[in-house]
Design a protein around this motif. Sequence first.
Motif, PDB file in Angstrom:
ATOM      1  N   VAL A  70       0.842  -1.202   0.000  1.00 32.25           N
ATOM      2  CA  VAL A  70       0.000   0.000   0.000  1.00 32.25           C
ATOM      3  C   VAL A  70       0.877   1.252   0.000  1.00 32.25           C
ATOM      4  O   VAL A  70       0.637   2.210  -0.748  1.00 32.25           O
ATOM      5  CB  VAL A  70      -0.943   0.010   1.222  1.00 32.25           C
ATOM      6  CG1 VAL A  70      -1.709   1.334   1.316  1.00 32.25           C
ATOM      7  CG2 VAL A  70      -1.908  -1.161   1.158  1.00 32.25           C
TER       8      VAL A  70
ATOM      9  N   GLU B 247     -10.408   4.234  -2.336  1.00 33.80           N
ATOM     10  CA  GLU B 247     -10.207   2.793  -2.217  1.00 33.80           C
ATOM     11  C   GLU B 247     -10.808   2.003  -3.368  1.00 33.80           C
ATOM     12  O   GLU B 247     -10.569   0.796  -3.487  1.00 33.80           O
ATOM     13  CB  GLU B 247     -10.804   2.299  -0.893  1.00 33.80           C
ATOM     14  CG  GLU B 247     -10.144   2.914   0.340  1.00 33.80           C
ATOM     15  CD  GLU B 247     -10.772   2.422   1.635  1.00 33.80           C
ATOM     16  OE1 GLU B 247     -11.757   1.643   1.557  1.00 33.80           O
ATOM     17  OE2 GLU B 247     -10.286   2.799   2.717  1.00 33.80           O
ATOM     18  N   GLN B 248     -11.628   2.676  -4.235  1.00 37.73           N
ATOM     19  CA  GLN B 248     -12.293   1.987  -5.331  1.00 37.73           C
ATOM     20  C   GLN B 248     -11.897   2.612  -6.662  1.00 37.73           C
ATOM     21  O   GLN B 248     -11.587   3.800  -6.725  1.00 37.73           O
ATOM     22  CB  GLN B 248     -13.828   2.080  -5.157  1.00 37.73           C
ATOM     23  CG  GLN B 248     -14.347   1.469  -3.875  1.00 37.73           C
ATOM     24  CD  GLN B 248     -14.057  -0.016  -3.774  1.00 37.73           C
ATOM     25  OE1 GLN B 248     -14.097  -0.722  -4.780  1.00 37.73           O
ATOM     26  NE2 GLN B 248     -13.762  -0.494  -2.568  1.00 37.73           N
TER      27      GLN B 248
ATOM     28  N   ALA C 292      -7.506   2.405  -7.503  1.00 33.35           N
ATOM     29  CA  ALA C 292      -7.209   3.118  -6.262  1.00 33.35           C
ATOM     30  C   ALA C 292      -5.724   3.400  -6.161  1.00 33.35           C
ATOM     31  O   ALA C 292      -4.885   2.646  -6.686  1.00 33.35           O
ATOM     32  CB  ALA C 292      -7.676   2.288  -5.065  1.00 33.35           C
ATOM     33  N   ASP C 293      -5.385   4.518  -5.516  1.00 34.37           N
ATOM     34  CA  ASP C 293      -3.984   4.881  -5.256  1.00 34.37           C
ATOM     35  C   ASP C 293      -3.157   4.902  -6.542  1.00 34.37           C
ATOM     36  O   ASP C 293      -2.030   4.391  -6.590  1.00 34.37           O
ATOM     37  CB  ASP C 293      -3.346   3.918  -4.241  1.00 34.37           C
ATOM     38  CG  ASP C 293      -4.032   3.960  -2.883  1.00 34.37           C
ATOM     39  OD1 ASP C 293      -4.551   5.029  -2.511  1.00 34.37           O
ATOM     40  OD2 ASP C 293      -4.055   2.917  -2.204  1.00 34.37           O
TER      41      ASP C 293
END
Length: 560
Positions: free
Chosen positions: A378, A527-528, A551-552
């Motif tokens: 992450v 997050e989606q 996401a990210d």
Amino acid sequence: MLMTETGIDAAPLAAAPGGQWWRTAVIYQIYPRSFADASGDGIGDLPGIAAHLDDLADLGVDAIWLSPFQRSPQKDAGYDVSDYCDVDPIFGTLADFDHMLAEAHGRGIRVIVDLVPNHSSDQHEWFQSALAAGPGSAERARYIFREGQGPGGDLPPNNWESVFGGPAWTRVVEADGTPGQWYLHLFDSTQPDFDWTNPEVHAEFRRILRFWLDRGVDGFRVDVAHGLVKAEGLPDYTPDPHAGSMGGEETGAPYWGQEGVHEIYREWHAVLAEYDGDRALCAEAWLPTPEQTALWVRHDEMHQAFNFAYLETEWDAEALRAVVTESLEAYGAVGAPSTWVLSNHDVVRHASRLALTAENPQGHGIGPDSPGKPIPEVGLRRARAATAVMLALPGSSYIFQGEELGLPEVIDIPGHARQDPTWFRTSGERYGRDGCRVPLPWTAGGTAYGFNATGASWLPQPAEWAVMARDVQSADPGSTLSLYRALLAARRAHGLGGGTLTWLTTPHPEVLAFRNDGITVVANTGEQPVPLPAGVVIAASGPLAGDELPADTTVWLTGA
């Protein structure tokens, strides 16, 4: 994804060819003891830097900043300077510096050196003279010596605490063996603070500036630029226990951000103006807001100031938009560029910091017992995405060595191997900054991962360094190194450092979107997945999923 323009924040004017390079430059921070070690003693050095300049030219940076390499007892990794006009033998010689400088300039890379004006080493000849000369002497007037409080002067002059933990005062033993005065050290006891009310201190640092400018350096990064001047009377002050140790979230501290520092930098600005070649000063000034930091970069003071408010912002679209808007307005109002940064030698690397789930004040570090430790996957995903945002912003950007490899903070350094004064002064309560300073991995199969040919390393390197080594990543088009190369090439090709930012709105609150001239930048901090705008993708921080932005992940597009 439907996007509409919502307004424009003008960046400072782009530099003319050959002029004001610092407005748009990407500057790579080298922490010399951890970059590359040519001697094999386990500590990086100047010949090691010279040997890898082709790697930095290939990366695509405009300049390098070297953390301290001057003569020092190394009680705080060189930030305790005993001779400002010489190279410490562990890093090489002045001839090595001159060679490295010439080699950098030959590749079109400018060189910025660190300058530490708040304090010296206690081994500096001035401080040794002060100890020998005694109370009331001209020698002691160069530092902040005071009589103690209470019966016999047994108590410190005030209640100030060191940035590294513990009291900010140490009592000396006078020549006759009796307890004597106390001296101030905002950092370690081996780092006494200069008294900047003394004209002799001003004159000495003008001399030091000219020494390095005469050798051809392109500028200075100024350590603790918001310190130096202390409030008159040295009043008691109790810091916010939740604030970072360098004062970035505090207001009113009598040793940070005093008005008198600005006159010092006006003097220095005038010194740099004596030299051809557009030299620059960059402030390490930890202040609560961009508006306050912008005071350090008014037209006759410094040229850059690290944007620590941006560094400390969470991976959140709304928060990022707010700090970028505030920064462009504040710095633009004084005619200066915003100077973006995500990692350096004093903070948890952003490949770990952006995935922390617990409070972590600046300077505390993370270690085996820290709460909220990051999930590596992450952290790396967010770090890549955050870098793709930063390098698309108008202004100048700094890169900390190793972040182009996606290096995380090293958490599991044994206590006996740690070296940061913070670790010792807090009896292990704070882990300090060792985790971001571990020597770099150049080759997966080499001794010390190519840091040197002997296998020695002043801090232990983790086993996972092998898969993150530069030679492994160089041949992988999906690696973090390849991403940095692509982003830096596209930034240069499209002139993003001198561009103008226009915000875009989307129906997704977790999405940050803006246009810098012809490039549209979209970052999904949620997050989606979200719909990917139409356009030609020229760079992406991670794999795209068809017509969706995961996401990210951050993407750069043309024609959007």
